[in-house]
Design an enzyme around this catalytic site. Structure first.
Site, mmCIF file in Angstrom:
data_model
loop_
_atom_site.group_PDB
_atom_site.id
_atom_site.type_symbol
_atom_site.label_atom_id
_atom_site.label_comp_id
_atom_site.label_asym_id
_atom_site.label_seq_id
_atom_site.Cartn_x
_atom_site.Cartn_y
_atom_site.Cartn_z
ATOM 1 N N ASP A 321 0.814 -1.218 0.000
ATOM 2 C CA ASP A 321 0.000 0.000 0.000
ATOM 3 C C ASP A 321 0.841 1.258 0.000
ATOM 4 O O ASP A 321 1.966 1.278 0.488
ATOM 5 C CB ASP A 321 -0.919 0.009 1.234
ATOM 6 C CG ASP A 321 -0.130 -0.082 2.536
ATOM 7 O OD1 ASP A 321 0.791 -0.926 2.604
ATOM 8 O OD2 ASP A 321 -0.408 0.683 3.469
ATOM 9 N N GLU A 322 0.254 2.298 -0.537
ATOM 10 C CA GLU A 322 0.721 3.686 -0.375
ATOM 11 C C GLU A 322 2.218 3.861 -0.638
ATOM 12 O O GLU A 322 2.873 4.625 0.065
ATOM 13 C CB GLU A 322 0.391 4.183 1.031
ATOM 14 C CG GLU A 322 -1.097 4.172 1.325
ATOM 15 C CD GLU A 322 -1.427 4.689 2.723
ATOM 16 O OE1 GLU A 322 -2.433 5.357 2.861
ATOM 17 O OE2 GLU A 322 -0.674 4.380 3.676
ATOM 18 N N TRP A 388 -9.239 -2.175 0.248
ATOM 19 C CA TRP A 388 -9.442 -1.193 1.331
ATOM 20 C C TRP A 388 -9.898 0.158 0.828
ATOM 21 O O TRP A 388 -10.639 0.844 1.509
ATOM 22 C CB TRP A 388 -8.185 -1.053 2.196
ATOM 23 C CG TRP A 388 -7.026 -0.329 1.588
ATOM 24 C CD1 TRP A 388 -6.103 -0.822 0.716
ATOM 25 C CD2 TRP A 388 -6.643 1.041 1.818
ATOM 26 N NE1 TRP A 388 -5.176 0.126 0.384
ATOM 27 C CE2 TRP A 388 -5.481 1.287 1.051
ATOM 28 C CE3 TRP A 388 -7.170 2.072 2.600
ATOM 29 C CZ2 TRP A 388 -4.837 2.529 1.035
ATOM 30 C CZ3 TRP A 388 -6.527 3.310 2.590
ATOM 31 C CH2 TRP A 388 -5.370 3.529 1.812
ATOM 32 N N TYR A 413 -13.196 0.554 8.940
ATOM 33 C CA TYR A 413 -11.979 1.164 9.497
ATOM 34 C C TYR A 413 -12.265 1.668 10.908
ATOM 35 O O TYR A 413 -12.836 2.720 11.122
ATOM 36 C CB TYR A 413 -11.451 2.266 8.561
ATOM 37 C CG TYR A 413 -10.391 1.693 7.643
ATOM 38 C CD1 TYR A 413 -10.603 0.446 7.037
ATOM 39 C CD2 TYR A 413 -9.163 2.312 7.429
ATOM 40 C CE1 TYR A 413 -9.644 -0.138 6.242
ATOM 41 C CE2 TYR A 413 -8.190 1.731 6.618
ATOM 42 C CZ TYR A 413 -8.437 0.512 6.039
ATOM 43 O OH TYR A 413 -7.476 -0.082 5.264
ATOM 44 N N TRP A 463 -6.086 0.664 12.676
ATOM 45 C CA TRP A 463 -4.794 1.358 12.581
ATOM 46 C C TRP A 463 -4.593 2.147 13.859
ATOM 47 O O TRP A 463 -5.550 2.686 14.421
ATOM 48 C CB TRP A 463 -4.784 2.267 11.348
ATOM 49 C CG TRP A 463 -4.975 1.476 10.092
ATOM 50 C CD1 TRP A 463 -6.125 1.332 9.371
ATOM 51 C CD2 TRP A 463 -3.987 0.671 9.432
ATOM 52 N NE1 TRP A 463 -5.915 0.496 8.306
ATOM 53 C CE2 TRP A 463 -4.611 0.080 8.311
ATOM 54 C CE3 TRP A 463 -2.644 0.385 9.676
ATOM 55 C CZ2 TRP A 463 -3.939 -0.775 7.440
ATOM 56 C CZ3 TRP A 463 -1.974 -0.461 8.800
ATOM 57 C CH2 TRP A 463 -2.616 -1.028 7.714
ATOM 58 N N GLU A 465 -2.389 4.856 14.756
ATOM 59 C CA GLU A 465 -1.674 6.131 14.878
ATOM 60 C C GLU A 465 -2.091 6.897 16.130
ATOM 61 O O GLU A 465 -1.265 7.489 16.823
ATOM 62 C CB GLU A 465 -1.952 7.021 13.657
ATOM 63 C CG GLU A 465 -1.258 6.600 12.373
ATOM 64 C CD GLU A 465 -2.142 5.714 11.500
ATOM 65 O OE1 GLU A 465 -3.009 5.000 12.056
ATOM 66 O OE2 GLU A 465 -1.962 5.725 10.275
HETATM 67 C C1 TNX Z 1 -4.102 3.819 5.140
HETATM 68 S S1 TNX Z 1 -5.150 0.978 4.831
HETATM 69 C C2 TNX Z 1 -3.118 2.901 5.401
HETATM 70 C C3 TNX Z 1 -2.493 2.845 6.741
HETATM 71 C C4 TNX Z 1 -3.027 3.929 7.635
HETATM 72 C C5 TNX Z 1 -4.519 4.047 7.444
HETATM 73 C C6 TNX Z 1 -5.186 5.000 8.364
HETATM 74 C C7 TNX Z 1 -3.709 0.901 4.299
HETATM 75 C C8 TNX Z 1 -3.425 -0.245 3.519
HETATM 76 N N1 TNX Z 1 -2.820 1.887 4.533
HETATM 77 O O1 TNX Z 1 -1.100 2.895 6.608
HETATM 78 O O2 TNX Z 1 -2.694 3.603 8.945
HETATM 79 O O3 TNX Z 1 -4.778 4.452 6.113
HETATM 80 O O4 TNX Z 1 -6.587 4.930 8.268
#
Ligand code: TNX
Length: 542
Positions: A321-322, A388, A413, A463, A465
């Site tokens: 992800d990301e 997601w 979430y 998550w 944080e």
């Molecule tokens: C996205 S869901 C992310 C996480 C973050 C989250 C916060 C995902 C695969 N990656 O790294 O913690 O949003 O909602």
């Protein structure tokens, strides 16, 4: 005589709601004379049941494998005739003389014991002896899950979740028939799994200097307080075994190619820049990516080898992800690789990167699981997608014959606010009250019946944080994870929020006795008092 009872009758407040339950006449009385009789395959489950009941009873029920007992029995056993109830389904029949728990497989018998606990008076969850008559209403239950993947993700990376809390949550989640615990073990802000070959991953990567105060989009400085911790391999083996005894699979996640800053802080040569960087101290998307070189693949394979030796799970989650591609875009060496491999762009390079990992996992009889970004640049063959960013990624994957776990931000979430109440603790954003979780349907209607077979199930993601304490963690989980458990277990046509709510009101006394923190259901009545909060914007990939 069979009586169809109103579903929310307090003595039948079972969560998740069974597929079918019929109240019969009378009660079974559990006394010091009651014995648990098992066959060989269910003996461990019988012992577990006796241990779970003992604190409140004040005595330990005997577990026997002798069938010819004349004592009142709770009888556990495998019955191959019940194969139609699947791998996890069960039959539970309680009469005045006996409680009979049967299933074609041990998992079903375990779930029958969890249902049985909920048929006992709520005092059975007390941690100290309670003196009262222990009655179980006579019932006939036939039960089986709607989905095989009923999961919950915990993020130990952003804030470390201590061992005893993980173990406690395994118990509570298994009690609600959740069968997958997905552990997010690595991220920019911390590396939480001991890897023997690379000790600096935890020596350096498991600790950050400090943490941003307040919301990362509106930071109020840094707390000057180191945060960290990690699970030793022995800890993780203990977690895996504890979960396995409760028929729960632990799926580990090692995030790549992004969310890798803590690993690169430990070993800068793994990164594209080769320059030192510290473990991240704030939230959001960070640019540090693994460098796609032979040496880095060797590192990842070494890490995954140790991971596979700890976790028997068929699925190994590799994140995906990301991963913003700036560092790959700016690197001459990475660009040369893209050219040499005749790839179109960085997305295709990510797909190629993950294909290497997929092949390695496949050689070890494991399956690659990743967040829906693994669709970008082409899905590695055989990969399973965790959808997601909505349901679309999952739909595309299912349409191309890939397995899918649904976990859309908008429905599951649990780091999102569960109320507009201004007194709610700081959360990442979003608005996800329990009834919205309950309304979630993991199977998109656009799929054909064959494609829908690829929807393995769903899971909620927590998550962390903004989750610094175990009380807060539990507050966000409960009751929303219980709503999710019903979504993935109970037949769709049996789902009804007002009925769930009624059962939950009874169930809260059980959670309280189990020392679980939760948001009380009565607070739902106040929700219309609060205007929608402008700051609860959908965070979207924050
Ligand atoms: C996205 S869901 C992310 C996480 C973050 C989250 C916060 C995902 C695969 N990656 O790294 O913690 O949003 O909602």
């Amino acid at each position: 005589m069979h009586v169809r009872v109103p579903l929310n009758r307090p003595e039948l407040s079972i969560l998740p709601q069974p597929a079918s339950i019929v109240r019969e006449e009378g009660y079974f009385q559990l006394t010091q004379d009651t014995v648990i009789v098992t066959d060989q395959e269910t003996q461990a489950i019988g012992t577990l049941l006796a241990n779970m009941l003992a604190p409140a009873l004040g005595f330990l029920l005997s577990v026997l494998t002798d069938e010819h007992t004349h004592l009142p029995t709770i009888s556990l056993g495998i019955d191959s005739q019940l194969a139609h109830l699947g791998q996890e389904g069960y039959m539970l029949k309680v009469t005045a003389g006996q409680a009979t728990l049967r299933a074609a497989h041990p998992a079903g018998v375990f779930y029958a014991t969890q249902t049985l606990r909920q048929l006992l008076p709520v005092e059975i969850f007390s941690s100290t002896p309670v003196s009262r008559t222990w009655t179980i209403p006579a019932v006939s239950i036939e039960d089986f899950p709607r989905f095989s993947w009923r999961g919950c993700m915990l993020d130990s990376a952003r804030h470390f979740i201590p061992m005893q809390e993980v173990v406690k949550l395994i118990d509570v989640l298994a009690f609600h028939k959740i069968n997958v615990l997905h552990l997010h073990l690595t991220d920019d802000q911390g590396w939480r799994i001991e890897i023997k070959k690379y000790p600096k991953l935890t020596e350096i990567g498991a600790y950050r200097r400090e943490t941003v105060i307040g919301h990362a989009r509106r930071p109020q400085g840094y707390d000057s307080t180191p945060h960290g911790g990690f699970y030793s391999q022995d800890d993780l083996r203990e977690i895996v075994a504890y979960a396995a005894d409760r028929f729960m699979t632990v799926v580990p996640e090692i995030d790549m190619p992004g969310h890798a800053q803590s690993a690169i802080a430990a070993y800068p040569e793994l990164g594209v820049l080769k320059a030192p960087v510290e473990v991240a101290t704030t939230w959001g998307i960070h640019p540090y990516l693994y460098n796609p070189t032979e040496a880095v693949f060797q590192f990842l394979k070494d890490v995954l080898s140790e991971v596979m030796a700890i976790f028997p799970s068929t699925f190994i989650h590799i994140g995906g992800d990301e991963a913003i591609k700036d560092q790959w875009q700016d690197s001459q060496q990475v660009q040369a690789l893209i050219k040499a491999l005749k790839l179109k762009d960085e997305d295709e390079l990510q797909s190629w990167f993950l294909s290497q990992i997929r092949t390695f996992l496949a050689h070890n009889n494991r399956r690659l699981l990743g967040w829906d970004e693994i669709l970008d640049g082409g899905l590695p063959s055989g990969a399973t997608v965790m959808s997601w960013r909505g349901m679309d990624g999952g739909i595309m994957a299912a349409q191309s014959h890939h397995d899918v776990v649904m976990t859309p931000t908008s429905s599951v979430y649990l780091d999102y606010y569960q109320s507009n109440d201004p007194a709610e603790p700081l959360a990442i954003g979003g608005y996800l009250p329990v009834d919205k979780v309950y309304a979630f349907d993991p199977t998109p209607t656009v799929l054909t019946p064959e494609q829908a077979q690829h929807i393995l199930g769903a899971q909620c993601n927590l998550w962390s944080e903004y989750v610094q304490t175990t009380e807060h963690l539990e507050y966000l989980l409960f009751p929303r994870a219980i709503a999710l458990s019903e979504v993935v277990w109970t037949p769709k046509e049996r789902l009804e929020f007002s009925d769930f709510r009624g059962r939950l009101a009874v169930h809260e006394a059980r959670l309280a006795s189990l020392n679980v923190n939760f948001r009380p259901v009565e607070k739902l009545d106040q929700e219309q008092m609060f205007p929608a909060r402008a700051d609860l914007v959908v965070p979207g990939g924050f």
